[in-house]
Scaffold this motif. Structure first.
Motif, PDB file in Angstrom:
ATOM      1  N   ALA A  37      -5.340   6.441  -2.669  1.00  0.00           N
ATOM      2  CA  ALA A  37      -4.385   7.009  -3.627  1.00  0.00           C
ATOM      3  C   ALA A  37      -3.181   6.083  -3.763  1.00  0.00           C
ATOM      4  CB  ALA A  37      -3.954   8.399  -3.178  1.00  0.00           C
ATOM      5  N   LEU A  38      -2.631   5.655  -2.617  1.00  0.00           N
ATOM      6  CA  LEU A  38      -1.438   4.801  -2.640  1.00  0.00           C
ATOM      7  C   LEU A  38      -1.738   3.468  -3.319  1.00  0.00           C
ATOM      8  CD1 LEU A  38      -0.081   5.612   0.920  1.00  0.00           C
ATOM      9  CD2 LEU A  38       0.848   6.408  -1.261  1.00  0.00           C
ATOM     10  N   GLU A  39      -2.938   2.979  -3.069  1.00  0.00           N
ATOM     11  CA  GLU A  39      -3.376   1.722  -3.663  1.00  0.00           C
ATOM     12  C   GLU A  39      -3.442   1.847  -5.190  1.00  0.00           C
ATOM     13  OE1 GLU A  39      -7.195  -1.112  -2.593  1.00  0.00           O
ATOM     14  OE2 GLU A  39      -7.036   0.894  -1.798  1.00  0.00           O
ATOM     15  N   THR A  42      -0.540   6.175  -6.646  1.00  0.00           N
ATOM     16  CA  THR A  42      -0.366   7.623  -6.673  1.00  0.00           C
ATOM     17  C   THR A  42       0.321   8.074  -5.382  1.00  0.00           C
ATOM     18  OG1 THR A  42      -2.455   7.782  -7.855  1.00  0.00           O
ATOM     19  CG2 THR A  42      -1.611   9.812  -6.908  1.00  0.00           C
ATOM     20  N   PRO A  43       1.510   8.677  -5.479  1.00  0.00           N
ATOM     21  CA  PRO A  43       2.162   9.188  -4.267  1.00  0.00           C
ATOM     22  C   PRO A  43       1.346  10.321  -3.646  1.00  0.00           C
ATOM     23  CG  PRO A  43       3.602   9.392  -6.204  1.00  0.00           C
ATOM     24  CD  PRO A  43       2.270   8.954  -6.699  1.00  0.00           C
ATOM     25  N   VAL A  44       1.458  10.505  -2.338  1.00  0.00           N
ATOM     26  CA  VAL A  44       0.694  11.537  -1.635  1.00  0.00           C
ATOM     27  C   VAL A  44       1.666  12.508  -0.986  1.00  0.00           C
ATOM     28  CG1 VAL A  44      -0.966  11.964   0.223  1.00  0.00           C
ATOM     29  CG2 VAL A  44      -1.196   9.919  -1.215  1.00  0.00           C
ATOM     30  N   PHE A  52       4.328  10.402   0.973  1.00  0.00           N
ATOM     31  CA  PHE A  52       4.218   8.950   0.941  1.00  0.00           C
ATOM     32  C   PHE A  52       4.490   8.517  -0.487  1.00  0.00           C
ATOM     33  CE2 PHE A  52       1.503  10.358   4.389  1.00  0.00           C
ATOM     34  CZ  PHE A  52       1.836   9.488   5.422  1.00  0.00           C
ATOM     35  N   LEU A  54       5.804   5.261  -3.333  1.00  0.00           N
ATOM     36  CA  LEU A  54       5.685   3.818  -3.547  1.00  0.00           C
ATOM     37  C   LEU A  54       6.959   3.311  -4.178  1.00  0.00           C
ATOM     38  CD1 LEU A  54       2.219   4.581  -4.689  1.00  0.00           C
ATOM     39  CD2 LEU A  54       2.609   2.747  -3.035  1.00  0.00           C
ATOM     40  N   ASP A  56       8.631  -0.267  -5.956  1.00  0.00           N
ATOM     41  CA  ASP A  56       8.488  -1.656  -6.381  1.00  0.00           C
ATOM     42  C   ASP A  56       9.801  -2.373  -6.100  1.00  0.00           C
ATOM     43  OD1 ASP A  56       5.846  -1.720  -7.319  1.00  0.00           O
ATOM     44  OD2 ASP A  56       6.433  -0.630  -9.126  1.00  0.00           O
ATOM     45  N   ALA A  75       8.609 -10.445  -4.994  1.00  0.00           N
ATOM     46  CA  ALA A  75       8.541  -9.064  -5.470  1.00  0.00           C
ATOM     47  C   ALA A  75       7.327  -8.405  -4.824  1.00  0.00           C
ATOM     48  CB  ALA A  75       8.398  -9.042  -6.981  1.00  0.00           C
ATOM     49  N   ARG A  76       7.439  -7.144  -4.453  1.00  0.00           N
ATOM     50  CA  ARG A  76       6.320  -6.475  -3.800  1.00  0.00           C
ATOM     51  C   ARG A  76       6.366  -4.976  -4.005  1.00  0.00           C
ATOM     52  NH1 ARG A  76       6.998  -8.740   1.884  1.00  0.00           N
ATOM     53  NH2 ARG A  76       7.419 -10.553   0.595  1.00  0.00           N
ATOM     54  N   ARG A  77       5.221  -4.346  -3.754  1.00  0.00           N
ATOM     55  CA  ARG A  77       5.192  -2.876  -3.764  1.00  0.00           C
ATOM     56  C   ARG A  77       5.033  -2.412  -2.321  1.00  0.00           C
ATOM     57  NH1 ARG A  77       1.070  -0.542  -7.749  1.00  0.00           N
ATOM     58  NH2 ARG A  77       2.778  -0.947  -9.202  1.00  0.00           N
ATOM     59  N   VAL A  79       5.098   1.013   0.652  1.00  0.00           N
ATOM     60  CA  VAL A  79       4.942   2.446   0.894  1.00  0.00           C
ATOM     61  C   VAL A  79       6.140   2.934   1.686  1.00  0.00           C
ATOM     62  CG1 VAL A  79       3.545   4.218   2.036  1.00  0.00           C
ATOM     63  CG2 VAL A  79       2.455   2.179   1.095  1.00  0.00           C
ATOM     64  N   PHE A  81       7.777   6.557   3.590  1.00  0.00           N
ATOM     65  CA  PHE A  81       7.440   7.916   4.013  1.00  0.00           C
ATOM     66  C   PHE A  81       8.718   8.722   4.082  1.00  0.00           C
ATOM     67  CE2 PHE A  81       6.988  10.994   7.569  1.00  0.00           C
ATOM     68  CZ  PHE A  81       6.040  11.814   6.981  1.00  0.00           C
TER      69      PHE A  81
END
Lengths: 99, 101
Positions: A37-39, A42-44, A52, A54, A56, A75-77, A79, A81
């Motif tokens: 999902a995170l990939e 989609t937040p969980v 969880f 995300l 950017d 630049a990165r994405r 996770v 919590f």
């Protein structure tokens, strides 16, 4: 000592009555579905536990702490919590271990 | 994605298990994780991440209405550190979506 997948599978065997194979697969599947999902960005939300999310992040200047050399942090994405209220209050009550 | 959606997804893939059992199992997992943290135990899941407690020292806060100082005791807060595989998979998916733009 830390909680691991092996212990989690054991508890599913003892408490939910799954056989050992099923319990191990289920624990694996639980974490894998959250990752999938995170990939897919989609937040969980696990009620009673936390969310969880995300984020950017833009490129920003950084430094190699050893050499002091300046290198940009790409630049990165990532996770993040955010614990839910229920987990926060349960954890807050923990007084800490004597060291 | 919510807990019930997660339960449905898992049940769809583990089709030899009844949805009811998957539901019990997922709830048991979440409870076990909360329990571990609330007794000060870490959680370590390779490729996913680790959960631990961070300590917040006691501080003097203020009642925002009256401005009166209030002593706040120290406390622990849950902390999550994503594992290597998690970091890479999430970040690679961003790189992919950037290419598509």
């Amino acid at each position: 000592m830390a909680l691991t997948k092996a212990e989690m599978a054991e508890r599913l065997h003892d408490e939910v009555g799954l056989n050992k194979r099923e319990a191990k697969d289920l624990v694996e599947s639980f974490f894998e579905e959250i990752r999938l999902a995170l990939e897919s960005n989609t937040p969980v939300k696990l009620s009673g536990f936390g969310n969880f999310d995300l984020r950017d992040k833009n490129e920003r200047p950084g430094r190699n702490p050893k050499t002091g050399e300046e290198i940009p942090i790409s630049a990165r994405r990532v996770v993040t919590f955010k614990p839910g209220q229920k987990l926060k209050s349960r954890v807050e009550a923990y007084a800490g271990r004597k060291r | 994605m919510t807990k019930s959606e997660l339960i449905e997804l898992i049940a769809g893939k583990q089709d030899h298990l009844a949805q009811r059992d998957v539901e019990l199992a997922v709830k048991a997992l979440v409870e076990q994780m909360s329990e571990a943290l609330s007794t000060g135990e870490r959680i370590e899941i390779r490729g996913f991440g680790s959960f631990s407690l961070h300590h917040r020292p006691p501080r003097i806060g203020r009642n925002p209405k009256t401005g009166e100082p209030v002593a706040l005791p120290g406390k622990h807060v849950p902390h999550f550190k994503p594992g290597k595989e998690m970091r890479e998979r999430v970040n690679d998916s961003q790189a992919q979506s950037d290419k598509g733009r």
